[in-house]
Enzyme design. Structure first.
Site, PDB file in Angstrom:
ATOM      1  N   TRP B 322      -2.710   3.910 -33.717  1.00  0.00           N
ATOM      2  CA  TRP B 322      -2.375   3.870 -32.262  1.00  0.00           C
ATOM      3  C   TRP B 322      -3.460   3.160 -31.388  1.00  0.00           C
ATOM      4  CZ3 TRP B 322      -4.155   5.977 -27.497  1.00  0.00           C
ATOM      5  CH2 TRP B 322      -3.447   5.643 -26.416  1.00  0.00           C
ATOM      6  N   HIS B 323      -4.769   3.754 -31.476  1.00  0.00           N
ATOM      7  CA  HIS B 323      -5.798   3.379 -31.008  1.00  0.00           C
ATOM      8  C   HIS B 323      -6.106   1.720 -31.086  1.00  0.00           C
ATOM      9  CE1 HIS B 323      -6.820   7.387 -29.873  1.00  0.00           C
ATOM     10  NE2 HIS B 323      -7.714   6.884 -29.036  1.00  0.00           N
ATOM     11  N   GLY B 324      -6.051   1.234 -32.438  1.00  0.00           N
ATOM     12  CA  GLY B 324      -6.067  -0.047 -32.565  1.00  0.00           C
ATOM     13  C   GLY B 324      -5.456  -0.753 -33.886  1.00  0.00           C
TER      14      GLY B 324
END
Lengths: 545, 470
Positions: B322-324
């Protein structure tokens, strides 16, 4: 309110406060003189000069600041016979500027030891014996005293009333402050109350279009435009800068490019970064550029003109005492660069004048760089100009006279280039209390009518100032970094700025010179860090990029 | 438009709050909605339409779920909504990363690579998608009812203070406030204090360290020394916390002025004694989301131990993704998942007593978290390896970045550490209570901070928030 003792206590202290605030701390005399750079200055009388923008014509307007008793000001001419015009006088205190225009000067002041012919009126004051006294009439003192008293009492009364009312309305103060802090920047933006030092790119308000909005260019441009408009915030910037300067040696001025070093010595950080480079100097590029410079030199020599390269000393390369220890300057890349350039110039037989070497060998105990200026100080400027003339004599077989000093003195009132970085710090009050040296030169006996063209950077101004002061070149044009204009100096005064955008016109203009000087600072890495060198070479050799 | 920009502070805020407070209560949500659309459109002029359409679809789907009579039907609508949301996220955020990795595999077997699309990552897409998922899921679970009106719903989705970088708010947590709320004088002042706190943290601390970190992370193997590596990651540890928590503080402050009270998103994460505790203090709204919408649906604690460990690990792997869209984020997620699994296996809970002194527990956890940030900040696996190599196998004492650590930067770094740890101490709590009880003193201190921070944002040009790329 008037029955309360607190009113009178606050009123009493307010009186003291405003009495001190209205204390007259200096007098600004605005005079016009034909001397190119400085008006009459004599440090023994605690007078100094601040240079302000010159006006057209023969006379150049300057300001003289007198610290001390304004009722009896001594002005001494350094060069005489001498004529100056007294334009106006401003008596300055924090809240109390009192302006006396030239029409009213004789009502309030008179000169002593003045030529009889010009005793009345101040428009042309001829110094025959080299000195004069400017004395205020008592009418002025009475007037100032009355006005000052009125201001002190009025302000004290208003302040006292406000304070007492505020204590009653204290509960509204936080909200008022908050709303003011948010609204003031946009509401006060048309008034341009506070300015930052330095050049800013002009930003117009962008025109809205769907296309530009979709591309986000409108948003970026608008935000930049708005940021420039919120001049009220400049006060916060200056406040922050002042706090950080005195506590943590930091300022956000000049895009954070000012390094505050040891003992508050200022540098441009970009040059310190160049100094720390560990890359090897690119000898190949230096040789290539030197060969091209030689071609330019040969081109001018064929036409009987003199071309020289004038090397000036940069602060980062030559004055490292103030660089903080956290910078690793062991590589001394600028020194290596300088040596490589000199070698290349020698190998290519370029006519170069190494002002850096000459200055370092002859500086003695004089100030090399002012604490808060990025350019060389007066004495090295003098040495540089002196060596330039010696070099021109050598390469061009001229017979320019040597420059000699008339007066040299030190004081704690720097101005002009000596405070350029200090002003760029953007503090509430620029830190300009440090020792500087002022040099005044004797005029040369015979000024030269040669057309001199100079292509260079900001270090030229110092040497050029010395040459103009000594009245060496009557016709001097300066092409500052080859940005589309030239500054025209005639009879030792800057008279105009001409825009030249067309390359052919620029080339033709430069080629009209008898003497062409290319000024290079020793902080230019590989001779390519400044684009104007390459542009000049291409321009003269008519080469395309 | 970021909170620490002059256009937001001196144009958007005065206009918005003036209109907001002048409007009767029944129109306040409309004002918020219009302002939020303008706010988002300023940064995403094209994607704003996608966001509106996607949100509208979820509104319709949630209504359908609510009206459905059978569980099967409800689940179908929910599945559709989740697929649409995850699909949206996948397309904008992960499609090219997916293709890149496929191409890497294809190149190994000498196949022609697939074409990449030019897709710009819209701001806040991850936050918007996660919030919409919570909304629809909560309606499905019967935790909350769908919004009465489209305006209320859109206000919730696009509420501008939390739109770009959270906190991730669940609808049922603020539905009452959306329908009715009061903003008192205390709310306004507390909102100002909270906003200023975040403003200072972001602008002075996070933004000051940003260029130092950016420079260090460009060093190659020859330039990077052990000292550089350690200082770089320590600076990043402080930067990311102050950047993100600063933003959350500003969001909470802005909402408080309007009369909203929302959950805290950070609670002194660096004083944690374990990874489990860390995730109860760091980005609390995200870890709550993971727990409620990933971990529990996967089975949570109501399954075998092995399955629990698998669930936990998977959740944090997804959190990393989700973060990247990059392998370093995935590795970061795996790293945290692994330590959380170890915590679970060893029965380490925040409240459980342990033999090791608290100071040591905090230090070890902090060190391990610092290492995780090394992974997070690195551009790729090679850089992770380089940084960790320099950190743990010191080869020389070169300190290339020394020149970056001026008095000002060192002061800010120390201040960052103090602010990260001091609030846990009693002395701070005592001082804080004294200040809190003296309104004029508190106001003066925060006002000075506010003015100085305005000075800084005016002086420097844009530095964007770290979490904007999520």
């Amino acid at each position: 309110m008037f029955k309360k003792p607190s009113f009178y206590i606050i009123f009493f202290f307010s009186l003291i406060l405003f009495f001190n605030l209205t204390k007259i701390n200096r007098v600004n005399l605005y005079i016009e003189s034909p001397v190119v750079n400085h008006a009459i200055v004599d440090a023994d009388y605690n007078i100094s000069v601040q240079e302000i923008k010159p006006t057209e014509g023969r006379f150049r307007k300057v300001g003289v600041i007198v610290n001390g008793n304004f009722s009896n000001i001594k002005i001494k001419a350094q060069k005489y016979p001498y004529t100056m015009k007294l334009k106006n006088i401003i008596i300055v205190s924090t809240l109390f500027p009192f302006n006396i225009s030239d029409k009213n000067l004789d009502k309030y002041f008179y000169f002593r030891n003045l030529d009889v012919e010009h005793q009345k009126g101040f428009n042309n004051i001829n110094f025959k014996d080299g000195s004069s006294y400017l004395e205020s009439r008592s009418i002025l003192l009475n007037k100032i005293f009355l006005l000052r008293s009125l201001i002190v009492v009025t302000f004290a009364f208003v302040l006292t009333t406000l304070l007492i009312l505020l204590t009653k309305a204290a509960r509204f103060l936080p909200a008022t402050l908050l709303i003011t802090a948010i609204l003031a920047p946009i509401l006060l933006s048309p008034f341009k109350l506070f300015k930052l030092t330095g050049v800013q790119e002009k930003h117009e308000c962008p025109v809205f279009s769907i296309h530009s909005f979709k591309k986000k260019t409108f948003q970026n441009d608008f935000e930049t435009y708005l940021n420039r408009k919120l001049s009220f915030n400049n006060l916060h910037i200056k406040t922050l800068n002042t706090l950080l300067y005195y506590t943590l040696d930091k300022s956000f001025g000049y895009n954070q490019n000012i390094l505050i070093g040891k003992n508050k010595i200022l540098y441009e950080e970009s040059f310190i970064n160049l100094l720390c480079l560990k890359n090897e100097v690119n000898i190949k590029i230096i040789n290539q550029v030197s060969q091209n410079i030689k071609k330019v030199q040969d081109y001018y020599e064929k036409q009987g003109k003199t071309f020289v390269v004038f090397i000036t000393p940069g602060k980062a390369a030559n004055y490292q005492v103030g660089i903080p220890n956290r910078f690793d300057i062991t590589s001394q890349s600028l020194e290596k660069n300088y040596k490589a350039v000199i070698n290349a110039f020698e190998e290519n037989h370029i006519n170069y004048i190494d002002a850096r070497k000459y200055v370092k060998n002859n500086l003695d105990n004089h100030i090399f760089y002012p604490r808060s200026g990025t350019h060389w100080a007066d004495y090295p400027k003098y040495l540089g100009a002196k060596h330039l003339l010696q070099g021109l004599n050598k390469y061009g077989h001229y017979n320019f006279e040597d420059l000699t000093i008339n007066t040299i003195y030190k004081n704690n009132i720097p101005y002009g280039e000596d405070v350029d970085l200090a002003m760029l710090l953007d503090l509430l009050i620029a830190p300009v209390d440090y020792q500087v040296e002022h040099v005044c030169l004797n005029d040369v006996k015979t000024p030269s009518y040669k057309n001199v063209k100079v292509i260079g950077g900001s270090f030229w101004w110092g040497a050029g100032e010395m040459l103009n002061q000594a009245k060496v070149f009557k016709n001097l044009d300066v092409y500052f970094y080859l940005i589309n204009y030239k500054k025209v100096f005639r009879n030792f005064l800057e008279i105009q700025k001409d825009n030249i955008s067309d390359k052919n016109s620029l080339r033709n203009d430069i080629n009209q010179g008898d003497i062409i000087i290319l000024e290079i600072n020793d902080c230019i890495v590989n001779l390519v860090a400044q684009a104007y060198i390459k542009e000049f070479i291409n321009l003269i050799l008519n080469e395309n990029d | 438009m970021i909170f620490s920009s002059p256009i937001f502070l001196f144009l958007f805020v005065p206009i918005f709050y003036s209109i907001y407070f002048l409007m009767p209560a029944k129109y306040k949500n409309t004002v918020i909605l219009i302002a939020s659309i303008i706010f988002y459109a300023w940064g995403e002029p094209t994607f704003v339409f996608v966001a509106l359409i996607s949100a509208y679809l979820d509104f319709i789907l949630s209504k359908s779920i609510y009206k459905s009579n059978t569980q099967k039907e409800k689940k179908s609508w929910l599945t559709l909504s989740v697929i649409l949301n995850v699909g949206l996220l996948f397309y904008f955020k992960y499609f090219n990363f997916f293709i890149e990795n496929i191409n890497h595999f294809l190149s190994l077997i000498h196949f022609k690579p697939l074409g990449m699309l030019e897709i710009a990552l819209p701001l806040a897409v991850s936050f918007i998608v996660f919030e919409k998922i919570t909304y629809v899921t909560d309606v499905y679970r019967g935790v909350g009812k769908p919004a009465n009106s489209l305006i209320d719903y859109f206000t919730y989705v696009l509420l501008f203070p939390k739109l770009i970088a959270g906190p991730i708010i669940k609808y049922h947590d603020i539905d009452k406030q959306i329908k009715e709320r009061i903003s008192t004088k205390d709310d306004i002042y507390e909102g100002f204090f909270r906003f200023t706190k975040g403003f200072f943290k972001k602008v002075f601390i996070a933004d000051t360290l940003a260029p130092v970190i950016d420079t260090i992370f460009t060093y190659n193997s020859l330039s990077l020394g052990s000292i550089d590596a350690w200082l770089g990651v320590i600076c990043f540890t402080i930067q990311i916390y102050f950047d993100f928590s600063g933003y959350s503080d500003m969001a909470i402050g802005l909402l408080r002025v309007m009369g909203f009270r929302i959950m805290e998103n950070f609670n002194l994460p660096y004083i944690s004694k374990s990874f489990t505790e860390f995730w109860r203090r760091w980005h609390i709204s995200l870890s709550t989301f993971i727990r409620d919408y990933l971990y529990i649906p996967l089975g949570g604690n109501r399954c075998s131990k092995f399955r629990q460990y698998f669930n936990l690990f998977t959740c944090f792997l997804i959190s990393g993704i989700w973060h990247g869209a990059s392998w370093n984020f995935i590795i970061w997620g795996i790293y945290h998942g692994a330590f959380l699994t170890v915590d679970k296996a060893l029965g380490i809970k925040p409240q459980s007593p342990r033999k090791m002194p608290a100071f040591l527990q905090v230090s070890i956890t902090f060190l391990l978290v610092v290492i995780s940030w090394t992974i997070f900040r690195s551009q790729n696996i090679q850089q992770i390896a380089l940084m960790l190599n320099k950190m743990f196998l010191p080869q020389n004492l070169i300190f290339t970045s020394q020149y970056l650590f001026s008095k000002y930067v060192v002061f800010i770094l120390i201040l960052g550490f103090v602010i990260s740890f001091l609030p846990a101490m009693q002395i701070y709590k005592n001082i804080r209570n004294k200040i809190d009880s003296r309104f004029y003193l508190k106001f003066t201190l925060f006002f000075i901070l506010f003015i100085l921070t305005i000075g800084k944002i005016s002086a420097v040009s844009n530095i964007t928030f770290i979490y904007f790329r999520f």
